[in-house]
Design an enzyme around this catalytic site. Sequence first.
Site, PDB file in Angstrom:
ATOM      1  N   ARG A  11     -14.202 -18.320  29.295  1.00  8.63           N
ATOM      2  CA  ARG A  11     -12.922 -17.423  27.913  1.00  8.63           C
ATOM      3  C   ARG A  11     -13.705 -17.021  26.663  1.00  8.63           C
ATOM      4  O   ARG A  11     -13.428 -16.004  26.523  1.00  8.63           O
ATOM      5  CB  ARG A  11     -11.883 -18.829  27.979  1.00  8.63           C
ATOM      6  CG  ARG A  11     -10.933 -18.320  27.004  1.00  8.63           C
ATOM      7  CD  ARG A  11      -9.953 -19.564  26.315  1.00  8.63           C
ATOM      8  NE  ARG A  11     -10.575 -19.797  25.517  1.00  8.63           N
ATOM      9  CZ  ARG A  11     -11.328 -19.589  23.626  1.00  8.63           C
ATOM     10  NH1 ARG A  11     -10.553 -17.710  23.671  1.00  8.63           N
ATOM     11  NH2 ARG A  11     -11.626 -20.029  23.172  1.00  8.63           N
ATOM     12  N   SER A  19     -13.444  -7.729  22.358  1.00 10.77           N
ATOM     13  CA  SER A  19     -13.825  -7.789  20.989  1.00 10.77           C
ATOM     14  C   SER A  19     -15.122  -6.492  20.992  1.00 10.77           C
ATOM     15  O   SER A  19     -14.193  -5.318  20.220  1.00 10.77           O
ATOM     16  CB  SER A  19     -14.339  -9.151  20.110  1.00 10.77           C
ATOM     17  OG  SER A  19     -13.641 -10.095  19.918  1.00 10.77           O
ATOM     18  N   ALA A  26     -12.246   1.340  17.778  1.00 13.47           N
ATOM     19  CA  ALA A  26     -12.046   1.606  16.284  1.00 13.47           C
ATOM     20  C   ALA A  26     -12.885   2.994  16.635  1.00 13.47           C
ATOM     21  O   ALA A  26     -12.644   3.672  15.587  1.00 13.47           O
ATOM     22  CB  ALA A  26     -11.667   0.534  15.985  1.00 13.47           C
ATOM     23  N   GLU A  30     -10.527   6.061  14.858  1.00 10.88           N
ATOM     24  CA  GLU A  30     -10.592   6.041  13.432  1.00 10.88           C
ATOM     25  C   GLU A  30     -11.113   6.546  13.118  1.00 10.88           C
ATOM     26  O   GLU A  30     -12.363   5.787  13.014  1.00 10.88           O
ATOM     27  CB  GLU A  30     -10.260   4.049  13.818  1.00 10.88           C
ATOM     28  CG  GLU A  30      -9.070   4.023  14.033  1.00 10.88           C
ATOM     29  CD  GLU A  30      -7.637   4.197  14.308  1.00 10.88           C
ATOM     30  OE1 GLU A  30      -7.730   5.268  13.180  1.00 10.88           O
ATOM     31  OE2 GLU A  30      -6.632   4.314  15.245  1.00 10.88           O
ATOM     32  N   GLU A  71      -9.757  -2.628   8.073  1.00  8.35           N
ATOM     33  CA  GLU A  71      -9.975  -1.079   8.624  1.00  8.35           C
ATOM     34  C   GLU A  71      -9.108  -1.778  10.007  1.00  8.35           C
ATOM     35  O   GLU A  71      -8.058  -0.655  10.474  1.00  8.35           O
ATOM     36  CB  GLU A  71     -11.359  -0.262   8.647  1.00  8.35           C
ATOM     37  CG  GLU A  71     -10.532   0.740   8.613  1.00  8.35           C
ATOM     38  CD  GLU A  71      -9.644   1.543   8.121  1.00  8.35           C
ATOM     39  OE1 GLU A  71      -8.616   2.327   9.086  1.00  8.35           O
ATOM     40  OE2 GLU A  71      -9.565   1.787   7.028  1.00  8.35           O
ATOM     41  N   GLU A  87       9.137   9.296  15.767  1.00  5.98           N
ATOM     42  CA  GLU A  87      10.575   9.779  14.736  1.00  5.98           C
ATOM     43  C   GLU A  87      10.025   8.696  13.628  1.00  5.98           C
ATOM     44  O   GLU A  87       9.443   7.501  13.898  1.00  5.98           O
ATOM     45  CB  GLU A  87      11.659   9.176  15.487  1.00  5.98           C
ATOM     46  CG  GLU A  87      11.925   8.203  15.643  1.00  5.98           C
ATOM     47  CD  GLU A  87      11.139   7.048  17.698  1.00  5.98           C
ATOM     48  OE1 GLU A  87      11.403   5.753  17.618  1.00  5.98           O
ATOM     49  OE2 GLU A  87      10.897   8.339  18.665  1.00  5.98           O
ATOM     50  N   SER A 100      -2.415   0.487   5.047  1.00  8.37           N
ATOM     51  CA  SER A 100      -3.206   2.079   3.790  1.00  8.37           C
ATOM     52  C   SER A 100      -3.658   0.825   3.006  1.00  8.37           C
ATOM     53  O   SER A 100      -4.754   1.077   1.956  1.00  8.37           O
ATOM     54  CB  SER A 100      -2.415   3.400   3.663  1.00  8.37           C
ATOM     55  OG  SER A 100      -3.903   3.889   2.750  1.00  8.37           O
TER      56      SER A 100
END
Length: 123
Positions: A11, A19, A26, A30, A71, A87, A100
């Site tokens: 596990r 991770s 990321a 990003e 972040e 939307e 942010s």
Amino acid sequence: MMKPGKTGLSRIISAGGYSLQGLKSAYRNEAAFRQECWLVAVLLPLAVWWEVGLVARVLLVGSLVLVLVVELLNSAVEAVVDRIGPEHHELAGRAKDMGSAAVLLTLLLAALTWILVLLDYLA
């Protein structure tokens, strides 16, 4: 009651793999995370090389790591909000703005930490 699945070392290994996938995702998706990684790549060696005490070194490194952690959390919030739909919704906008703001506060904290350690070093 534990959910069925892997236990023990397997596990932990699986969690480590997830991770690493998150970090890669990321970095790939990003821009802000990439920029902060490059900032850490420049400042981390400086924090290690700098002749400061152990507590100051931990503060310097910890402030950098904290920026990356916040972040990542902000990016996760944005991904979930974007998954729900394109939307505009007031709560979705509020969630993104708060994420942010958390990043901004963490960056300010890191900058303050580095400035104060520098001033203490020069004193």
